[in-house]
Design an enzyme around this catalytic site. Structure first.
Site, mmCIF file in Angstrom:
data_model
loop_
_atom_site.group_PDB
_atom_site.id
_atom_site.type_symbol
_atom_site.label_atom_id
_atom_site.label_comp_id
_atom_site.label_asym_id
_atom_site.label_seq_id
_atom_site.Cartn_x
_atom_site.Cartn_y
_atom_site.Cartn_z
ATOM 1 N N GLY A 20 0.809 -1.210 0.000
ATOM 2 C CA GLY A 20 0.000 0.000 0.000
ATOM 3 C C GLY A 20 0.843 1.260 0.000
ATOM 4 N N ASN A 21 0.201 2.357 -0.330
ATOM 5 C CA ASN A 21 0.883 3.643 -0.365
ATOM 6 C C ASN A 21 -0.143 4.769 -0.394
ATOM 7 O OD1 ASN A 21 0.383 3.597 -3.457
ATOM 8 N ND2 ASN A 21 1.769 1.878 -3.113
ATOM 9 N N SER B 17 9.417 3.961 -0.320
ATOM 10 C CA SER B 17 9.273 2.565 -0.732
ATOM 11 C C SER B 17 9.728 1.595 0.356
ATOM 12 C CB SER B 17 10.109 2.330 -1.997
ATOM 13 O OG SER B 17 10.042 0.982 -2.401
ATOM 14 N N GLU C 210 4.884 2.561 -6.662
ATOM 15 C CA GLU C 210 3.656 2.888 -7.392
ATOM 16 C C GLU C 210 3.548 4.386 -7.669
ATOM 17 O OE1 GLU C 210 1.810 0.695 -8.642
ATOM 18 O OE2 GLU C 210 1.462 -1.024 -7.310
#
Length: 217
Positions: free
Chosen positions: A26-27, A42, A71
């Site tokens: 996730g981010n 990251s 991402e």
């Protein structure tokens, strides 16, 4: 809101979003007033506000020793795809990811789907076809969805989900809302055929939302 507060908000979001993620998956990001992007670093499960990565749309890193989320392209393309988006949250929650693993959309089984942008013309939350995580192909596919569809959230086949909103708080709230809706939907399947809401109901709910649901900002 200045960069210091934005960095703090992103750092706080790690623990808030923990129920929707496993490990370092996730981010989240915020589009700052100066048009730069602040995004999670990251592969870090815990980090400080100073670890949040600041990056320009051309991917030039600013004032950081950390690498941005893998991402990053996804976030960049979402901001290019629709105005009024200033926060993006990407997670891998159990129910939404399970539904995405079979490539299915979330149908209009509950009126709260309208909070995610569903309406009479587009009553489902779509599941976008699989592309490699972190790839420009995936990022561009998501951008196109935000350009042509009204939804603020999408399922990502064999991957997870993405939610975009005006603020980080809204994006987080909508992420939990989507996961809850998918969970209710999947549980309800054991009872047989479901009653889907007609388009005019979704349009009426959307009208209520636009007219000022919640507190004034």
């Amino acid at each position: 809101m200045n960069h210091r507060k934005l960095r703090k908000a992103l750092t706080n979001a790690v623990s808030i979003l923990a129920p929707l993620n496993e490990g370092t998956s996730g981010n989240a990001s915020i589009l700052a007033p100066d048009a730069t992007i602040l995004i999670w670093p990251s592969g870090m499960k815990e980090f400080s506000p100073q670890d949040v990565v600041q990056v320009r749309q051309d991917s030039k890193l600013l004032d950081t020793n950390r690498r941005p989320s893998s991402e990053l392209a996804m976030h960049q393309q979402v901001y290019l795809g629709r105005d009024r988006i200033h926060a993006v949250v990407h997670t891998h929650p159990p129910y939404a990811t399970a539904l995405a693993m079979v490539g299915k959309a979330l149908p209009a089984v509950h009126y709260e789907i309208a909070f995610l942008g569903a309406n009479g013309a587009y009553p489902e939350i779509p599941c976008l076809p699989f592309e490699l995580p972190g790839s420009l192909q995936l990022a561009k596919k998501i951008r196109k969805a935000y350009e042509i569809l009204p939804h603020c959230a999408f399922l990502l086949a064999n991957h997870g989900m993405i939610v975009a909103a005006d603020t980080l708080a809204e994006a987080i709230d909508l992420s939990f809302r989507l996961e809850a809706l998918v969970g209710m939907y999947m549980r309800s399947l054991v009872f047989g055929k479901l009653e889907l809401l007609p388009g005019e109901v979704l349009d009426s709910v959307a009208k209520i939302i636009r007219s000022g649901y919640g507190q004034q900002k």
